[in-house]
Design a protein around this motif. Structure first.
Motif, PDB file in Angstrom:
ATOM      1  N   VAL A 120       0.833  -1.122   0.058  1.00 27.40           N
ATOM      2  CA  VAL A 120      -0.106  -0.147  -0.006  1.00 27.40           C
ATOM      3  C   VAL A 120       0.768   1.265   0.099  1.00 27.40           C
ATOM      4  N   GLU A 121       0.506   2.344  -0.959  1.00 27.18           N
ATOM      5  CA  GLU A 121       1.533   3.295  -1.114  1.00 27.18           C
ATOM      6  C   GLU A 121       0.349   4.583  -0.808  1.00 27.18           C
ATOM      7  N   PHE A 122       0.720   5.631   0.160  1.00 23.69           N
ATOM      8  CA  PHE A 122      -0.061   6.727   0.056  1.00 23.69           C
ATOM      9  C   PHE A 122       0.892   7.873  -0.425  1.00 23.69           C
ATOM     10  N   GLY A 123       0.384   8.586  -1.570  1.00 16.51           N
ATOM     11  CA  GLY A 123       1.119   9.572  -2.503  1.00 16.51           C
ATOM     12  C   GLY A 123       1.762   8.954  -3.651  1.00 16.51           C
ATOM     13  N   THR A 124       1.168   9.065  -4.597  1.00 13.34           N
ATOM     14  CA  THR A 124       1.597   8.435  -5.979  1.00 13.34           C
ATOM     15  C   THR A 124       2.558   9.593  -6.609  1.00 13.34           C
ATOM     16  N   SER A 125       2.144  10.385  -6.859  1.00 16.60           N
ATOM     17  CA  SER A 125       2.747  11.666  -7.422  1.00 16.60           C
ATOM     18  C   SER A 125       2.839  11.253  -9.006  1.00 16.60           C
TER      19      SER A 125
ATOM     20  N   GLY B 192       1.718  -9.829  -7.627  1.00 22.77           N
ATOM     21  CA  GLY B 192       0.978  -9.279  -6.340  1.00 22.77           C
ATOM     22  C   GLY B 192       0.229  -8.054  -6.893  1.00 22.77           C
ATOM     23  N   HIS B 193      -0.223  -7.208  -5.677  1.00 16.65           N
ATOM     24  CA  HIS B 193      -0.873  -6.188  -5.993  1.00 16.65           C
ATOM     25  C   HIS B 193      -0.483  -4.989  -5.157  1.00 16.65           C
ATOM     26  N   LEU B 194      -0.184  -3.813  -5.723  1.00 15.75           N
ATOM     27  CA  LEU B 194      -0.099  -2.604  -5.238  1.00 15.75           C
ATOM     28  C   LEU B 194      -1.181  -1.477  -5.368  1.00 15.75           C
ATOM     29  N   ILE B 195      -1.856  -1.144  -4.072  1.00 12.64           N
ATOM     30  CA  ILE B 195      -2.803  -0.075  -4.125  1.00 12.64           C
ATOM     31  C   ILE B 195      -2.126   1.306  -3.601  1.00 12.64           C
TER      32      ILE B 195
ATOM     33  N   GLU C   8      -3.069  -0.799  -8.774  1.00  8.32           N
ATOM     34  CA  GLU C   8      -4.260   0.009  -8.670  1.00  8.32           C
ATOM     35  C   GLU C   8      -4.153   1.333  -7.989  1.00  8.32           C
ATOM     36  N   ILE C   9      -4.493   2.357  -8.868  1.00  8.98           N
ATOM     37  CA  ILE C   9      -4.252   3.751  -8.394  1.00  8.98           C
ATOM     38  C   ILE C   9      -5.727   4.273  -8.039  1.00  8.98           C
ATOM     39  N   ARG C  10      -5.789   4.565  -6.845  1.00 13.79           N
ATOM     40  CA  ARG C  10      -7.372   5.193  -6.287  1.00 13.79           C
ATOM     41  C   ARG C  10      -7.281   6.616  -6.312  1.00 13.79           C
ATOM     42  N   GLU C  11      -8.038   7.228  -6.837  1.00 17.47           N
ATOM     43  CA  GLU C  11      -7.658   8.846  -7.153  1.00 17.47           C
ATOM     44  C   GLU C  11      -8.658   9.605  -6.079  1.00 17.47           C
TER      45      GLU C  11
ATOM     46  N   THR D 149     -11.274   1.568   2.953  1.00 20.03           N
ATOM     47  CA  THR D 149     -11.874   0.140   2.640  1.00 20.03           C
ATOM     48  C   THR D 149     -11.186  -0.468   1.464  1.00 20.03           C
ATOM     49  N   GLY D 150     -11.388  -1.864   1.246  1.00 16.83           N
ATOM     50  CA  GLY D 150     -10.867  -2.562   0.286  1.00 16.83           C
ATOM     51  C   GLY D 150      -9.522  -2.787   0.372  1.00 16.83           C
ATOM     52  N   LEU D 151      -8.788  -2.803   1.444  1.00 12.45           N
ATOM     53  CA  LEU D 151      -7.428  -3.252   1.527  1.00 12.45           C
ATOM     54  C   LEU D 151      -7.253  -4.830   1.786  1.00 12.45           C
ATOM     55  N   PRO D 152      -6.168  -5.319   1.219  1.00 18.12           N
ATOM     56  CA  PRO D 152      -6.047  -6.610   1.537  1.00 18.12           C
ATOM     57  C   PRO D 152      -5.734  -7.082   3.039  1.00 18.12           C
ATOM     58  N   ASP D 153      -6.028  -8.395   3.285  1.00 16.64           N
ATOM     59  CA  ASP D 153      -6.217  -8.710   4.906  1.00 16.64           C
ATOM     60  C   ASP D 153      -4.969  -8.569   5.575  1.00 16.64           C
TER      61      ASP D 153
END
Length: 221
Positions: A84-89, A107-110, A136-139, A148-152
């Motif tokens: 999980v990443e906070f701040g894509t730029s 794998g999966h990177l949100i 997956e970039i969430r705007e 919500t919708g984060l991996p366990d």
């Protein structure tokens, strides 16, 4: 050869880091009308951060090359599958993390970014690097997009958005961190509440400064 050192991605990252270096003056001009005190206030505000980061909507707020390599190494060494990443730029850090996922077998990177123009550029860069299928970039505001919708189970977290929100984002992901998961916080000196939290072993972390601008923390079992 790793994905990170492949000609396709290495060449793309060279261009992106060159763009980031060339944008240093533009970044400084974006806040030239603010006093040092006002910059600090906005940097540490949990309500006015958009007023600050909106000024940087056309410039890459990129991690350093060294931090990018660190992210890749941490993700590889933990065999990360969920990040999980906070701040894509513009996606420079995202590319390093996604390269590690590719070399880990998938794998999966949100990742979350509230500036629409940066979302577009990050997606373009991920396509250019051949890594868009892993990301997956969430705007929008990460306080909502990451609620919500984060991996366990999360293997690694990168905090590189509004510094004042680091404790809030940690609240959203903390219960899902695997024992041994890493949390990397860029420019964490601008979030003293966050540093106080992760540096207290009773809160379930072991933490240390790394380089000039990174706080590296590991979730204890």
């Amino acid at each position: 050869m790793t994905t990170l050192t492949s000609p396709r991605l290495a060449g793309l990252l060279d261009r992106l880091f060159a763009q980031a270096s060339a944008a240093v003056e533009e970044t400084q001009l974006a806040v030239a009308d603010l006093s040092g005190e006002e910059r600090t206030r906005l940097m540490r505000s949990r309500t006015d951060y958009r007023a600050l980061y909106g000024r940087f909507n056309n410039v890459p707020l990129a991690v350093s090359r060294e931090t990018g390599v660190l992210l890749y190494m941490l993700a590889r060494s933990t065999r990360a599958r969920s990040i999980v990443e906070f701040g894509t730029s513009f996606g420079i850090s995202t590319l390093h993390l996604a390269a590690a996922l590719r070399d880990n077998g998938g794998g999966h990177l949100i990742t979350s970014e509230f500036e629409s123009s940066k979302v577009v550029r990050a997606r373009d860069n991920l396509v250019a690097g051949g890594l868009d299928d892993l990301v997956e970039i969430r705007e929008g505001d990460a306080l909502e997009t990451l609620r919500t919708g984060l991996p366990d189970a999360i293997d690694l977290v990168l905090l590189d958005g509004a510094k004042a929100l680091y404790p809030d984002i940690l609240d959203l992901v903390e219960s899902r961190l695997k024992p041994g998961a890493f949390v990397v916080a860029d420019n964490a000196d601008h979030s003293p509440d966050y540093l106080a939290r992760v540096r207290l072993p009773a809160n379930g972390y072991i933490s240390t400064p790394f380089g000039e601008d990174v706080e590296l923390s590991m979730r204890l079992g």
